[in-house]
Design a protein around this motif. Structure first.
Motif, PDB file in Angstrom:
ATOM      1  N   ARG A 230       2.091  11.552  -4.857  1.00 21.54           N
ATOM      2  CA  ARG A 230       1.642  10.200  -4.519  1.00 21.54           C
ATOM      3  C   ARG A 230       2.610   9.567  -3.526  1.00 21.54           C
ATOM      4  O   ARG A 230       3.820   9.816  -3.561  1.00 21.54           O
ATOM      5  CB  ARG A 230       1.510   9.340  -5.775  1.00 21.54           C
ATOM      6  N   ILE A 231       2.057   8.753  -2.644  1.00 21.00           N
ATOM      7  CA  ILE A 231       2.845   8.064  -1.625  1.00 21.00           C
ATOM      8  C   ILE A 231       2.838   6.569  -1.919  1.00 21.00           C
ATOM      9  O   ILE A 231       1.790   5.981  -2.175  1.00 21.00           O
ATOM     10  CB  ILE A 231       2.269   8.330  -0.218  1.00 21.00           C
ATOM     11  N   LEU A 232       4.017   5.971  -1.846  1.00 18.27           N
ATOM     12  CA  LEU A 232       4.149   4.536  -2.084  1.00 18.27           C
ATOM     13  C   LEU A 232       4.853   3.882  -0.894  1.00 18.27           C
ATOM     14  O   LEU A 232       5.783   4.471  -0.314  1.00 18.27           O
ATOM     15  CB  LEU A 232       4.940   4.240  -3.363  1.00 18.27           C
ATOM     16  N   ILE A 233       4.400   2.701  -0.517  1.00 14.17           N
ATOM     17  CA  ILE A 233       5.076   1.904   0.516  1.00 14.17           C
ATOM     18  C   ILE A 233       5.423   0.557  -0.107  1.00 14.17           C
ATOM     19  O   ILE A 233       4.530  -0.179  -0.562  1.00 14.17           O
ATOM     20  CB  ILE A 233       4.190   1.723   1.769  1.00 14.17           C
ATOM     21  N   ASN A 234       6.721   0.289  -0.172  1.00 20.31           N
ATOM     22  CA  ASN A 234       7.226  -0.913  -0.837  1.00 20.31           C
ATOM     23  C   ASN A 234       6.650  -1.040  -2.252  1.00 20.31           C
ATOM     24  O   ASN A 234       6.253  -2.120  -2.709  1.00 20.31           O
ATOM     25  CB  ASN A 234       6.902  -2.173  -0.019  1.00 20.31           C
ATOM     26  N   GLY A 235       6.602   0.100  -2.930  1.00 25.84           N
ATOM     27  CA  GLY A 235       6.171   0.128  -4.322  1.00 25.84           C
ATOM     28  C   GLY A 235       4.664   0.130  -4.533  1.00 25.84           C
ATOM     29  O   GLY A 235       4.208   0.241  -5.667  1.00 25.84           O
ATOM     30  N   VAL A 236       3.886   0.024  -3.442  1.00 19.65           N
ATOM     31  CA  VAL A 236       2.426  -0.001  -3.561  1.00 19.65           C
ATOM     32  C   VAL A 236       1.892   1.422  -3.368  1.00 19.65           C
ATOM     33  O   VAL A 236       2.177   2.090  -2.374  1.00 19.65           O
ATOM     34  CB  VAL A 236       1.798  -0.945  -2.516  1.00 19.65           C
ATOM     35  N   ASP A 237       1.097   1.875  -4.324  1.00 25.35           N
ATOM     36  CA  ASP A 237       0.517   3.224  -4.282  1.00 25.35           C
ATOM     37  C   ASP A 237      -0.559   3.279  -3.193  1.00 25.35           C
ATOM     38  O   ASP A 237      -1.553   2.555  -3.249  1.00 25.35           O
ATOM     39  CB  ASP A 237      -0.105   3.543  -5.654  1.00 25.35           C
ATOM     40  N   ILE A 238      -0.353   4.152  -2.195  1.00 28.58           N
ATOM     41  CA  ILE A 238      -1.332   4.316  -1.110  1.00 28.58           C
ATOM     42  C   ILE A 238      -2.243   5.477  -1.500  1.00 28.58           C
ATOM     43  O   ILE A 238      -1.964   6.642  -1.199  1.00 28.58           O
ATOM     44  CB  ILE A 238      -0.638   4.568   0.248  1.00 28.58           C
ATOM     45  N   ASP A 239      -3.331   5.145  -2.196  1.00 27.56           N
ATOM     46  CA  ASP A 239      -4.160   6.189  -2.810  1.00 27.56           C
ATOM     47  C   ASP A 239      -4.769   7.162  -1.802  1.00 27.56           C
ATOM     48  O   ASP A 239      -4.961   8.343  -2.096  1.00 27.56           O
ATOM     49  CB  ASP A 239      -5.257   5.567  -3.677  1.00 27.56           C
TER      50      ASP A 239
END
Length: 526
Positions: free
Chosen positions: A464-473
């Motif tokens: 999983r990839i996260l940007i500033n803690g937000v999961d980029i589904d």
């Protein structure tokens, strides 16, 4: 006209070996289409097909031809050559007694040549081999001839040498079709029985089925039934392909024609179903295995207000392309969209282009994914049996590449300067660009064919990839455990290079099974 003077045949070949050009010459030689109306790829009415120079849809046509003062009816079905559309070829062959096996004199036997030949043999078709493009300076006619003799059950005397572009020897090919391919069997006195080999939806007339009639006859206005769907309707029109629909009073045993059914749902008149007259009992034809979507993309409109328009466009396309599946999905990053299943990557490209052109939509496709089976025993992934055809000089490089792609070699054989390699490997590798990798290491010479080989247990983890803690589904996926760390670092590095700077810092993280394993940072603007 006596059915002994009817021939039903297909043209089968690898992509770009000249099928559509040969079909053009046949239309000219038989005067089915006048020279004033003739244009390249005449049977390919799809503009995308024309622009790409590839056939993506089978196309039937009825031609009249005179040989030795006798009139013949030649029913031709032109077929696609690309591996994504192989199911169209299998449907075509079941409607024919013979096939022209076309091979490019400059390229020789390729993967789809081999696949289509064996498909035709399984259907017990009579083969008319033809070597095309003999007029080109780079033609290797003698070498290609030897390939055909070594690899297939073909006699040298049976090969026709042609140039579809100039028309050289095309008349000899037509004569060979008449002499070698038998007329259709069937009884006019038996109950009407026909096989649906294609269908499309017309918003005014309902489903129009392309059919091969095996027994009996059908007139306009008679009531028909479908064996599988148990549906019934009235045949509001019957006729032949010229190549456009031409209404006739009756179609009968041995013919290839069409029936306007009036049915409003194409799924009730599925390809492979058997048509009969209402009240008459017939045995069902063997039919076909339905093509299953293998590659799945998320499809989203760039403008969120276009969601309904995109749904309508997908529905419209699915009316005439039952191999597509789609369901609604929601991404926390892109909003509402659809999960769409395709036969392969080229199929996805063509559908995307059609939607953008026909509906004037700007759409996004997410990363492609394959279909997994999840159960108590874990996750299973689809495997394919892959056939690679290549000059023998590249065998070593191909073996090394396939080993890195988790391939298991099944067979390796040589014919003159060529090699055929058979592998079993995960379908995921095709999605990841195996085809282009093969082209790269073989100077563009390697070609492939494949078929589904079932599902195998897979050791996968969630990346999983996260940007500033937000999961980029839309950037998350299942990956092999032994590659997970490498892919996590690669993804975060590429995102760092791709993301534009903003006023705030952007922290990119990759997580495997919930644990952060890679991190990059895009600093904020000064």
């Amino acid at each position: 006209m006596n059915k002994t003077n009817t021939r039903n045949f297909a043209i089968i070949a690898h992509v770009d070996h000249g099928k559509s050009t040969l079909a053009d010459r046949l239309l000219e030689k038989t005067e089915t289409v006048s020279q004033e109306k003739m244009q390249e790829q005449f049977l390919d009415q799809n503009p995308i097909s024309r622009e790409r120079g590839i056939t993506i849809k089978l196309a039937p046509v009825r031609m009249n031809y005179r040989k030795n003062s006798e009139e013949y009816i030649l029913n031709l079905i032109d077929t696609p050559g690309h591996v994504d559309f192989s199911y169209e070829v299998s449907r075509t062959l079941a409607a024919c007694e013979g096939a022209i096996l076309l091979v490019d004199a400059t390229q020789g036997v390729q993967a789809q040549t081999v696949a289509h030949y064996h498909s035709a043999v399984r259907e017990n078709l009579f083969i008319v081999p033809a070597i095309n493009k003999i007029d080109l300076p780079e033609a290797r006619t003698e070498e290609v001839e030897k390939q055909l003799l070594e690899m297939f059950s073909i006699e040298k005397a049976d090969i026709i040498y042609i140039s579809a572009k100039t028309g050289q020897n095309v008349d000899k090919l037509l004569d060979a079709v008449i002499d070698r391919i038998p007329p259709p069997e069937g009884s006019l006195e038996s109950p009407f029985k026909a096989l649906i080999f294609d269908a499309f939806y017309d918003e005014h007339r309902g489903v129009i089925v392309y059919t091969r009639i095996f027994d009996g006859s059908l007139k306009k206005g008679e009531r028909i039934g479908l064996t599988q769907s148990k549906n019934s309707s009235i045949a509001s029109e019957v006729g032949y392909f010229t190549p456009f629909l031409k209404e006739e009073s009756e179609i009968s045993a041995g013919d290839i024609g069409y029936i306007v059914t009036g049915i409003k749902d194409i799924r009730l008149a599925s390809v492979g179903d058997t048509i009969h007259k209402s009240g008459e009992r017939v045995s069902a034809m063997p039919g076909y295995s339905q093509p299953k979507p293998m590659v799945f993309f998320g499809m989203y409109p760039r403008n969120t207000h276009d969601l309904q328009k995109l749904k309508e466009s997908l529905h419209k396309i699915s009316l005439n392309d039952t191999s597509i599946s789609f369901i609604e999905e929601r991404s926390s990053f892109l909003g509402s969209g659809f999960r769409v299943g395709f036969l392969g990557l080229l199929h996805a490209e063509i559908v995307k282009e059609r939607i953008e052109r026909e509906s004037n939509l700007d759409i996004l496709l997410t990363m492609p994914h394959v279909l997994y089976e999840e159960g108590d025993s874990g996750i299973k992934e689809p495997y394919i049996e892959l056939t690679i055809y290549s000059p023998k000089d590249y065998v070593g490089a191909i073996i090394n590449l396939c080993e890195t792609k988790k391939g298991n070699m099944l067979n390796l054989s040589y014919y003159q300067n060529s090699a055929i390699l058979k592998y079993e490997l995960p379908y995921t590798m095709l999605v990841r660009g195996l085809s282009s990798d093969l082209k790269s290491i073989s100077s563009g010479y390697a070609t492939i064919d494949y078929e589904l080989a079932g599902f195998r247990q897979a050791d996968l983890v969630d990346l999983r990839i996260l940007i500033n803690g937000v999961d980029i589904d839309v950037l998350s996926e299942k990956v092999y455990r032994d590659e997970a760390m490498f892919l996590a670092r690669e993804k975060t590095k590429k995102l760092k290079e791709a993301l534009p700077k903003k006023q705030f810092r952007q922290i990119i993280q990759a997580a495997i099974s919930g644990n952060i394993v890679a991190r990059e940072e895009v600093p904020g603007q000064d």
